[in-house]
Design a protein around this motif. Sequence first.
Motif, short mmCIF file in Angstrom:
data_model
loop_
_atom_site.label_atom_id
_atom_site.label_comp_id
_atom_site.label_asym_id
_atom_site.label_seq_id
_atom_site.Cartn_x
_atom_site.Cartn_y
_atom_site.Cartn_z
N VAL A 101 0.84 -1.20 0.00
CA VAL A 101 0.00 0.00 0.00
C VAL A 101 0.88 1.25 0.00
CG1 VAL A 101 -1.76 1.29 1.26
CG2 VAL A 101 -1.90 -1.18 1.13
N GLU A 144 -2.17 11.03 3.78
CA GLU A 144 -3.05 10.32 2.86
C GLU A 144 -2.68 8.85 2.75
OE1 GLU A 144 -1.81 13.03 0.03
OE2 GLU A 144 -3.58 14.30 0.07
N LEU A 160 -5.10 5.81 3.50
CA LEU A 160 -5.31 4.76 2.51
C LEU A 160 -5.06 3.39 3.12
CD1 LEU A 160 -6.00 4.48 -0.53
CD2 LEU A 160 -3.57 4.17 -0.93
N TYR A 176 -7.93 2.49 5.26
CA TYR A 176 -9.05 2.16 4.38
C TYR A 176 -8.88 0.75 3.82
CZ TYR A 176 -12.11 2.38 0.30
OH TYR A 176 -13.06 2.12 -0.65
N GLU A 177 -7.68 0.44 3.39
CA GLU A 177 -7.41 -0.87 2.82
C GLU A 177 -7.57 -1.99 3.85
OE1 GLU A 177 -7.81 -0.43 -0.46
OE2 GLU A 177 -6.49 -2.15 -0.56
#
Lengths: 236, 230
Positions: free
Chosen positions: B130, B143, B147, B150-151
């Motif tokens: 990621v 960010e 991310l 979120y992943e």
Amino acid sequence: MKIKIENIKKTYGERTVLDIEELSVEEGSLLGVIGPNGAGKSTLLNIIAGIERQTEGKLYYGENRSETIPYREITMVFQSPYLLHTTAEKNIAYPLKLRGWQDAAINKRVEELTEELGLVRLRKQKAWTLSSGEMQKVALARALSFRPKLLLLDEPTANIDPATTGELERMMTKINEREGTTIIIITHNLSQAKRICQNTALLHNGKLVEEGPASVLLKQPKDPITQAFINGELLI
Amino acid sequence: MQEIARGLQEAIKMLLSFDPEIYEIVGLSLRVSLSSVIISTCLGVPIGVLLGLYDFPGKRALIRTIYTLMSLPPVIAGLVVFLFIMRKGPLGFMGLSFTPTAMIVAQVCLVTPIITGLTYNIVKDKADRVRRLALTLGAGRRESVKLLIYELRVGILAAIVTGFGRAISEVGAVMLVGGNIVGKTRVMTTYIAQLQRMGNYDRAIAVGLVLLLIAFTINAILYNIQEKNA
Ligand SMILES: Nc1ncnc2c1ncn2[C@@H]1O[C@H](COP(=O)(O)OP(=O)(O)OP(=O)(O)O)[C@@H](O)[C@H]1O
Ligand SMILES: [Mg+2]
């Protein structure tokens, strides 16, 4: 975007996997990187993309030879791409969201790209249910979405069928010619390199063996190693 | 067989008659376990993410310790917390013994390592890919972390569910620090243990079924969230 590489070395423990004295990529050019497995091709691209650090040496980006990596303007599509755990279209939209685009503009751009790459049917499909070729295309669309100045492609057509490969090649040529995007592409497909690349560089054991116009290097190479490689012989 | 059948009947009767004692016990069980899971999540998720992202001296030993604590027997967690908060213990002045707060503390000790360890595993597994992707797409530091979370949302949610399963079903810790006091610290598991000792099998089975039903419902809700976001 212009790139200049000076005395780059990458070592893991005792082993040097990349050792390039000099390599320049001109603004707007399309360079093919070829060479056997383990030659250091992916390592080179990873370093240019700024996701791996060189052990030694310097890289310069752009006309004013900046040493800071312009992350917002370069991008890379990996050998085995990583898609975000969401739909295909949200993957494509992500870099645009990052850049603060409005929803309408994002939607328009996603529409363009999915049409061009034949992904319209797959827009709402979950990324992890796509076939590997489809994944590769979504990753490519995502990379193209924000119109990068430098596009690094690590075997982008390795999993792609012949017809689609042709389409993608035309697309890369178009992006390179019309939008002036500088492209570096790793490929094991020599006829592909002949079709689309202006310049080609052959890597072997981490060294740059030969570099020059594709028409010359792939037809009348000077270096015996290059000759052996394009004749399909195993290199030692 | 008869006991089980009668237990089932009794359970349905109890639920339909809104037996206030049962609802109080169920309510306390949920309050204690949900509180401890929320606190453990606030502690365990950030710690797990940091452990997955950064290397530092002593990290290996710390991870081993967390893995060991993941299978900490509840009675031991209960005993340790009890020794600290009992009247003569170092934290005795706080007057926490035999209160729901003490039960929450004991469960936090049990559940935090589970959520931390599971989060660490997921982060370690995916963080590098990621991070690389985030860089190539032009994401900044903040960010990239966003991310990553979120992943990992599905995996982290699964870690939290696992933690909740542990909390709602354990009896040792809440028994030792809570003491199963009627109307004060009695929860489903300690009540079942007591009913069994008193030979009141119908009611024990009934409460057991309620416990199972709650665990099933909450798992089903979370499973659904996972499916939709997966
Ligand atoms: N983390 C690492 N630790 C040790 N060696 C590594 C590491 N990463 C890469 N290498 C080695 O560096 C060499 C170059 O790897 P690289 O991935 O750049 O090769 P490549 O030219 O892209 O090969 P392929 O055509 O198979 O993709 C390989 O021999 C690989 O084993
Ligand atoms: Mg490679």
